[in-house]
Enzyme design. Structure first.
Site, PDB file in Angstrom:
ATOM      1  CD  GLU A 133      27.781  21.215  54.868  1.00 42.65           C
ATOM      2  OE1 GLU A 133      27.180  21.283  55.996  1.00 42.65           O
ATOM      3  OE2 GLU A 133      26.690  21.291  53.781  1.00 42.65           O
TER       4      GLU A 133
ATOM      5  CB  CYS B 244      30.659  20.074  62.758  1.00 41.30           C
ATOM      6  SG  CYS B 244      29.768  18.856  61.502  1.00 41.30           S
TER       7      CYS B 244
END
Length: 495
Positions: free
Chosen positions: A212, A246
């Site tokens: 991720e 993010c």
């Protein structure tokens, strides 16, 4: 923690897995209930730790981290029986009488390397899926969010069998030693640079990984939008956690004619959200450490500051800042910003916007604000990203029925909800042969003959579907069913 023997930590987890401590559905349920109790009872402790690390507002800690994980645990408990069942699959007609199914199995020992920006969510969220799938887990929280990592290492043993779930804390050397060990799955959240290191280490053991990562998530703003609505949604998403998200919009793509009204709406939105002086607002977090503060501050020297620009190194504070007149070669347009700085990059049209997006690494998220269905269609069909949201931001991460993950440079694999369970499960293909079909299946045995081969071809060879005939057949079937229904209703009415 003192020096940690990585080999001993992994052996403890593997011994627990081989002993079957996490295999039964009952044991998984217990661990999940223990986790729910931990998150509920220690909520304030977690909130306080995240505030010490990031000055994260209580609202963000509770809403986007604590409650987020609670809901994920509850959803998993509600669906665990269904997820863990073997799934029957379609099979060819000659396999009638031969049970075929997919059995989800735990991988074994899972390593979760957490991130500092959402230290609770990005650690507990994958832990839920790993436990639900029946694995033992080793958690390595980010040492950068030191307060949270220390707290987690203290709390986890109070609620879990430490053979099944372990927390190890430390810096780069500890992570390096852990990655020398053999795991059965690794999930890492963080930068692409470290992601490459994790992947190289995993390759030595042929260990599957979920990465991720992040990247520069673009936000296209059309000239037909309500700029006030856009500004609210854009600034909310960008300034959450002081921009250290993010999937935050990393930069804006819009026509130059939009600049003036967009900047005016953004400036007013910042004032509405954080007051005349955002530095005094309790709702705006801080940069995680001095190194990141200096990095983000350096990006404000690109282009021209149109909104914000204030900073205070003693508090690691950078005001919500908007840049204009940036060039594509500027550093602020090269690497992920990960801070409360938003560059506006002007483009001539949709073609150029798509060209800019496709010239960079595939982003974790793409946001498109437009009232034009054709514009939205073009971004949908002509770009690739981990997630796509139109006329809003961040929503993809809040929907448990959607996979969350990147593509290419923004990551590989996905989790959340059922996808977390699937990520940490091996899908074993199972076929239960039927001795009673020996005569039929004997055609595969030597000695071979033309007759046997012709029969095998008749039995096994597939044929392309005629889509027109298939549609016609369905239409005829529907008409026949309608006719039968009318006949039945007619008979009822006659009575």
């Amino acid at each position: 923690m003192g020096d940690i023997d990585a080999t001993a930590v992994v052996k403890r987890a593997r011994d627990a897995f081989r002993a079957g401590k996490t295999k039964s559905i009952e044991s998984r349920r217990k661990l999940l209930h223990d986790m729910l109790r931990m998150v509920t009872e220690k909520e304030q402790d977690f909130v306080d730790a995240m505030h010490r690390d990031l000055k994260k507002p209580r609202f963000e800690s509770v809403s986007y981290e604590i409650d987020y994980s609670k809901n994920e645990i509850i959803n998993t408990l509600n669906n665990l029986d269904d997820w863990t069942k073997s799934q029957k699959v379609e099979k060819p007609f000659y396999m009638i009488g031969v049970p075929t199914y997919v059995q989800p199995q735990p991988y074994g020992v899972v390593l979760i390397i957490g991130a500092w920006n959402y230290p609770h969510q990005l650690t507990i969220q994958p832990l839920i899926g790993a436990i639900a799938a029946g694995n033992t887990v080793i958690i390595k929280p980010s040492e950068i969010a030191h307060e949270y990592a220390t707290l987690l290492a203290k709390i986890i043993p109070q609620y879990f069998d430490n053979d099944c779930v372990q927390v190890v804390t430390g810096g780069v050397s500890l992570t390096t030693n852990l990655l020398k060990e053999k795991f059965d799955h690794i999930l890492y959240t963080g930068s692409s640079g470290v992601g490459k290191i994790v992947m190289r280490a995993a390759a030595d053991h042929l260990t599957p990984v979920t990465l991720e990562l992040g990247g520069k998530s673009p936000c296209f703003i059309d000239d037909n939008v309500d700029v006030n609505v856009v500004a609210h949604r854009l600034i909310w998403a960008k300034m959450m956690n002081a921009g250290q998200t993010c999937i935050a919009p990393d930069y804006v793509l819009c026509h130059q004619s939009m600049n003036e009204k967009l900047l005016s709406a953004i400036a007013q939105t910042i004032k509405d959200f954080y007051g005349e002086d955002p530095k005094t607002s309790p709702d705006l977090g801080r940069i995680i450490n001095d190194r990141h503060f200096q990095r983000v501050l350096g990006l404000t020297k690109c282009g021209r500051i149109a909104v914000g620009g204030d900073s205070d190194a003693s508090q690691r504070y950078i005001a919500p800042t908007v840049l204009v007149d940036v060039e594509e070669t500027d550093s602020v347009m090269q690497d992920e910003i990960f801070g409360p700085v938003l560059p506006i990059f002007n483009i001539d049209d949709v073609d150029k916007a798509i060209e800019v997006i496709n010239s960079k690494a595939k982003p974790l998220a793409l946001y498109v604000f437009s009232r034009s269905k054709d514009v939205i269609r073009r971004f949908t069909e002509e770009t690739t990203s981990g997630g796509l949201v139109t006329n809003d931001c961040l929503l993809q991460a809040s929907i448990e029925t959607l996979p969350f993950g990147g593509v290419g440079g923004s990551g590989m694999g996905a989790y959340h909800g059922r996808f977390s369970f699937d990520t940490f499960s091996h899908k074993r293909s199972c076929v239960n042969g039927n001795p009673g079909l020996e005569k039929l299946f004997s055609m595969r045995y030597p000695p071979f003959s033309e007759r046997k081969m012709n029969f095998m071809q008749w039995l096994l060879n597939k044929k392309l579907k005629n889509r027109f005939l298939s549609f016609t057949f369905k239409l005829a079937l529907l008409a026949a069913l309608a006719g039968v229904l009318f006949m039945i209703l007619g008979n009822v009415n006659e009575r």
